[in-house]
Design an enzyme around this catalytic site. Structure first.
Site, PDB file in Angstrom:
ATOM      1  N   HIS A 184       3.071 -12.612  -5.975  1.00  0.00           N
ATOM      2  CA  HIS A 184       1.944 -12.780  -5.046  1.00  0.00           C
ATOM      3  C   HIS A 184       1.365 -14.194  -5.103  1.00  0.00           C
ATOM      4  CE1 HIS A 184      -1.240 -11.578  -2.436  1.00  0.00           C
ATOM      5  NE2 HIS A 184      -1.075 -10.286  -2.622  1.00  0.00           N
ATOM      6  N   GLU A 222       5.277 -12.511   0.591  1.00  0.00           N
ATOM      7  CA  GLU A 222       5.693 -11.623  -0.501  1.00  0.00           C
ATOM      8  C   GLU A 222       6.969 -10.892  -0.093  1.00  0.00           C
ATOM      9  OE1 GLU A 222       1.925  -9.275  -1.175  1.00  0.00           O
ATOM     10  OE2 GLU A 222       1.303 -10.851   0.183  1.00  0.00           O
ATOM     11  N   HIS A 233      -0.778  -2.472  -4.449  1.00  0.00           N
ATOM     12  CA  HIS A 233      -0.140  -3.264  -5.498  1.00  0.00           C
ATOM     13  C   HIS A 233      -0.108  -2.570  -6.866  1.00  0.00           C
ATOM     14  CE1 HIS A 233       0.252  -6.358  -2.606  1.00  0.00           C
ATOM     15  NE2 HIS A 233      -0.905  -6.954  -2.749  1.00  0.00           N
ATOM     16  N   ARG A 254       0.798  -1.236   0.000  1.00  0.00           N
ATOM     17  CA  ARG A 254       0.000   0.000   0.000  1.00  0.00           C
ATOM     18  C   ARG A 254       0.829   1.283   0.000  1.00  0.00           C
ATOM     19  NH1 ARG A 254      -2.578  -3.986   2.514  1.00  0.00           N
ATOM     20  NH2 ARG A 254      -4.773  -4.310   2.001  1.00  0.00           N
ATOM     21  N   ASP A 260      -1.440  -9.984   8.340  1.00  0.00           N
ATOM     22  CA  ASP A 260      -1.335  -9.295   7.056  1.00  0.00           C
ATOM     23  C   ASP A 260      -0.317  -8.175   7.266  1.00  0.00           C
ATOM     24  OD1 ASP A 260      -1.629  -8.246   4.580  1.00  0.00           O
ATOM     25  OD2 ASP A 260      -3.780  -7.847   4.710  1.00  0.00           O
TER      26      ASP A 260
END
Ligand code: GAL
Length: 393
Positions: free
Chosen positions: A220, A358, A149, A124, A292
């Protein structure tokens, strides 16, 4: 590694036929090919014709890479991994990556990131805004008020030029035009996927620009080490070689702090199952809806790369080690998966049935002065590499 026998294929096919596979056509395709070749069920399921198409006037195809240990299917639509087959203890191939069985599904689905190459800036950017050399730039917000992304039509939606120099290498190229999604500079990008002799998928990224810009490329892939469609990943064991992570606000934008994981559910310094602390009362877990978050890698070196993570599939015994030249890794455990899409195995993309690791620079880097910079200037070459290595225990 043992070779798969036809009898084993037939057993697997019979089990698949008995399972609650919703896609009748797909089952028919699988049984037609039974016993006629040495393909794995997944290779039989992925029909080349479902991937041959034209998007934005450019040819899209499915490419298979293969070496003595691994098989991997990649489409140049989004430079994405569609299937990744690695053997388990018994020598049976397991497809450990989540994907769809046609380009149509990739185009139509609301989850566009499965397996994709992410860019120009992974994760982000707060409110989609950043300043570079005194000029303010705006990326169209596509994740509430933030840009995620690379904006609305990131690299996952682009058709890449593909070149397959040998059976275990695929080179993808894309030039992102000046101001695409609001980013300055024509950015020439090259991604090389290869299968290495030590059972790893290697991803190598290169980029150059003709104006100062920001770049943070990653892949991803959503993994389930028990195999796509085999249920929850909460019993997978995870070790992250990270003493710190970057806490976020409600919009998943880093606060700028590097927080020690000690005494928190984010401490994966020793093996822990993904699910063991995921429901604990914790502000950060609440903001992420689970894990996350970006972890700050300790820099434990192995072959010139940071050893980032080790994950073990509880049912398969398949182990994945992640190595990277990047300083961080986003651990996302499928909190937004909502059973809305049908995967290539016929299963739905149920809640937390896959996880992502990632490799990356930290989220919102353009706005965080204390994070490692992602600025790329004319004359410089962006270069980074990551490896996902498979074994079993
Ligand atoms: C991750 C991100 C998650 C989610 C996911 C895609 O990289 O951290 O918040 O957006 O991608 O669904």
């Amino acid at each position: 590694m043992k070779r798969i026998k036809c009898s084993q294929i037939l057993v697997v096919l019979a089990l698949m036929a008995m399972s609650a596979c919703r896609d009748v056509n797909k089952k028919a395709i699988i049984s037609e090919t039974a016993g006629t070749n040495m393909q794995t069920p997944m290779e039989s399921t992925l029909q080349q014709t479902n991937f041959d198409t034209i998007i934005d006037g450019r040819a899209v195809k499915l490419y298979w890479l293969e070496n003595k240990d691994l098989k991997m299917a990649i489409t140049n639509y989004g430079g994405r991994i569609v299937a990744l087959l690695t053997p388990d203890q018994d020598g049976n191939y397991v497809d450990v990556s989540i994907g769809y069985s046609s380009i149509k599904d990739y185009v139509d689905s609301d989850e566009t990131y499965f397996g994709a190459t992410i860019g120009r800036v992974g994760n982000r950017i707060a409110k989609g805004k950043f300043s570079l050399d005194g000029t303010e730039y705006s990326v169209v917000p596509n994740n509430n008020e933030n840009a995620l992304h690379g904006g609305e039509n990131g690299f996952q939606d682009k058709v890449w030029d593909a070149e397959q120099p040998d059976t275990k290498t695929l080179i993808l190229r894309y030039t992102s035009p000046d101001m695409e999604e609001g980013f300055p500079g024509n950015l020439t990008v090259k991604v090389t996927y290869s299968l290495t002799d030590n059972r790893a998928v290697r991803m190598e990224y290169e980029a150059t620009t003709d104006k100062a810009t920001v770049v943070n490329l990653t892949n991803h892939t959503y993994f389930n080490l028990n195999g796509e469609g085999s249920g929850s990943i909460l019993n997978h064991s995870l070790q992250l070689y990270a003493d710190q992570f970057t806490p976020v606000d409600q919009g998943l934008i880093p606060t700028g702090e590097l927080k020690n994981v000690k005494g928190t559910p984010f401490d994966f310094k020793d093996f822990n199952t993904i699910g063991s602390r995921i429901d604990e009362e914790d502000r950060q877990l609440a903001f992420g809806g689970g894990y996350d978050h970006n972890f700050v890698l300790n820099g434990t070196k192995s072959n010139g790369m940071n050893h980032a993570a080790t994950v073990v599939g509880d049912l398969s015994g398949i182990v994945m080690d992640v190595y990277t030249q990047e300083p961080g890794i986003q651990f996302y455990c499928g909190n937004f998966m909502a059973s809305e899409n049908t995967l290539k195995s016929g299963a739905k993309d149920d809640y937390r049935t896959a996880f992502c690791l990632e490799t990356q620079h930290f989220p919102d880097s353009p706005n965080q002065q204390d994070f490692p910079s992602i600025t790329l200037r004319p004359g410089e070459v962006y270069h980074t590499a990551s490896e996902y290595k498979f074994s079993f225990r």
